[in-house]
Design an enzyme around this catalytic site. Sequence first.
Site, PDB file in Angstrom:
ATOM      1  N   SER A 186     -18.857   8.487   7.092  1.00  0.00           N
ATOM      2  CA  SER A 186     -18.500   8.827   5.717  1.00  0.00           C
ATOM      3  C   SER A 186     -18.159  10.290   5.510  1.00  0.00           C
ATOM      4  O   SER A 186     -17.462  10.618   4.547  1.00  0.00           O
ATOM      5  CB  SER A 186     -19.643   8.440   4.780  1.00  0.00           C
ATOM      6  OG  SER A 186     -20.825   9.166   5.084  1.00  0.00           O
ATOM      7  N   HIS A 231     -17.362   2.269   4.815  1.00  0.00           N
ATOM      8  CA  HIS A 231     -16.118   3.035   4.693  1.00  0.00           C
ATOM      9  C   HIS A 231     -15.020   2.475   5.597  1.00  0.00           C
ATOM     10  O   HIS A 231     -14.024   3.162   5.853  1.00  0.00           O
ATOM     11  CB  HIS A 231     -16.379   4.501   5.009  1.00  0.00           C
ATOM     12  CG  HIS A 231     -17.310   5.150   4.040  1.00  0.00           C
ATOM     13  ND1 HIS A 231     -16.876   5.736   2.875  1.00  0.00           N
ATOM     14  CD2 HIS A 231     -18.664   5.259   4.043  1.00  0.00           C
ATOM     15  CE1 HIS A 231     -17.925   6.210   2.204  1.00  0.00           C
ATOM     16  NE2 HIS A 231     -19.022   5.929   2.903  1.00  0.00           N
ATOM     17  N   LYS A 253     -17.134   1.133  -2.501  1.00  0.00           N
ATOM     18  CA  LYS A 253     -16.256   2.135  -1.905  1.00  0.00           C
ATOM     19  C   LYS A 253     -14.802   1.716  -2.124  1.00  0.00           C
ATOM     20  O   LYS A 253     -14.208   2.095  -3.118  1.00  0.00           O
ATOM     21  CB  LYS A 253     -16.593   2.319  -0.420  1.00  0.00           C
ATOM     22  CG  LYS A 253     -18.030   2.738  -0.165  1.00  0.00           C
ATOM     23  CD  LYS A 253     -18.367   4.076  -0.791  1.00  0.00           C
ATOM     24  CE  LYS A 253     -19.758   4.579  -0.440  1.00  0.00           C
ATOM     25  NZ  LYS A 253     -20.846   3.829  -1.057  1.00  0.00           N
TER      26      LYS A 253
END
Length: 405
Positions: free
Chosen positions: A192, A220, A251
């Site tokens: 991340s 991610h 996300k």
Amino acid sequence: MNASAAWQHLEPKVAAINRRIDELEWEPSRRNNFVSYRPEMDSPYVEVDGERLLMMSGYGYIGLGGDERVAAAAKAAIDQYGTGTPGVRALAGTIPLHEELEAEVARFTGRENALVFSSGYAANVGTVGALAGAGDTVLLDKLDHASIVDGAQLSGATVTRFRHNDPRHLDLRLAATNPSGTRLVVVDSVYSMDGDIAPLPELREVCDKHGALLMVDEAHALGVIGATGRGIEEHFGGEVKADIKVGTLSKAVPSNGGWIVGSADFLQYLKRHARPFLFSAALAPAQAGAALESLRILDREPERVTYAQRESARFRQVMSDAGMNTGASQSAVVPLIVGSDENAWEFATACRKAGVVGLPVITPAVPPGLARLRIAITAKHSRADIDFAIDAFLTAARQCHLIGE
């Protein structure tokens, strides 16, 4: 001991963090953390203190934040199920929408079944805690997310770290562990803060050699890597599989919640042993509805992924050519590494004055000397937006003497 005396042990810690904040944010223009942003629903711009700024440090990788279809799905969920659920999932908290969402997560990720948690943090802590305990070993990449680390520490298992993205060091660590217990290796698919990708084929080979389980966190990676945004397995051609996949719905997917996928039997076990799932309120209907519609849009519109991948590669190249350190980024997450915490704060402040929000990440979130702005390229950023951001970042970097004129 009275209450006042007891607080004396905590007061130095409180004073230290407040002193550090004062050193970095000594005037309003230098405020870069915990800022309230008012987003524009149809663009990547936000408003702060009457200023219209281009947000370049958000998470919305596939550009669905504010999408009318997603908002309509959230509203429809409220209309049908209300604003909350009347209990935890095991009791009165499960609604049909949860089961629809779990079926879509499983289908999208190519697994048999899925289980949805109230957050990605809860999914990691609960899964690791359910898989490992006393007598077991959890092996963590040095840069694993805090939720993975916390889950490992809370599990009661022996916790061992290995060098970042280093399968050979993992091999050595596994060789030194107790083979009689469960050995669980946990990595982020996309890291991340650095944007680099775990070497899945090599990790799989090492885990198989030692009979260890391999767990990947796709937080991610979903919507970011792979030809259609399906994550690390698709990124490596679909030939290599992780034993356990977890992820988030906050996300690329503009909602809340976490997920894990696997067999029906495995998830039955987790339902009863993952404490954050068993003892947390069920995911709210609006969040479940928004997540479900977002996954369906991503499935229909993979060009969102392709665009963000192409533009992030262009952004990395331009910034690197100009002398900025983008680390080992291979994804939509692009760090602009500037050294000290003070450098990062000065850089972020200069960027804001140039019309762009690039948020600083400093110690202890990153190692000393590796403070950076964490930039994310999304499908909502037009090419013109990215060009504007590039100009702002480079102008600010020159003003801060981070690169030459």
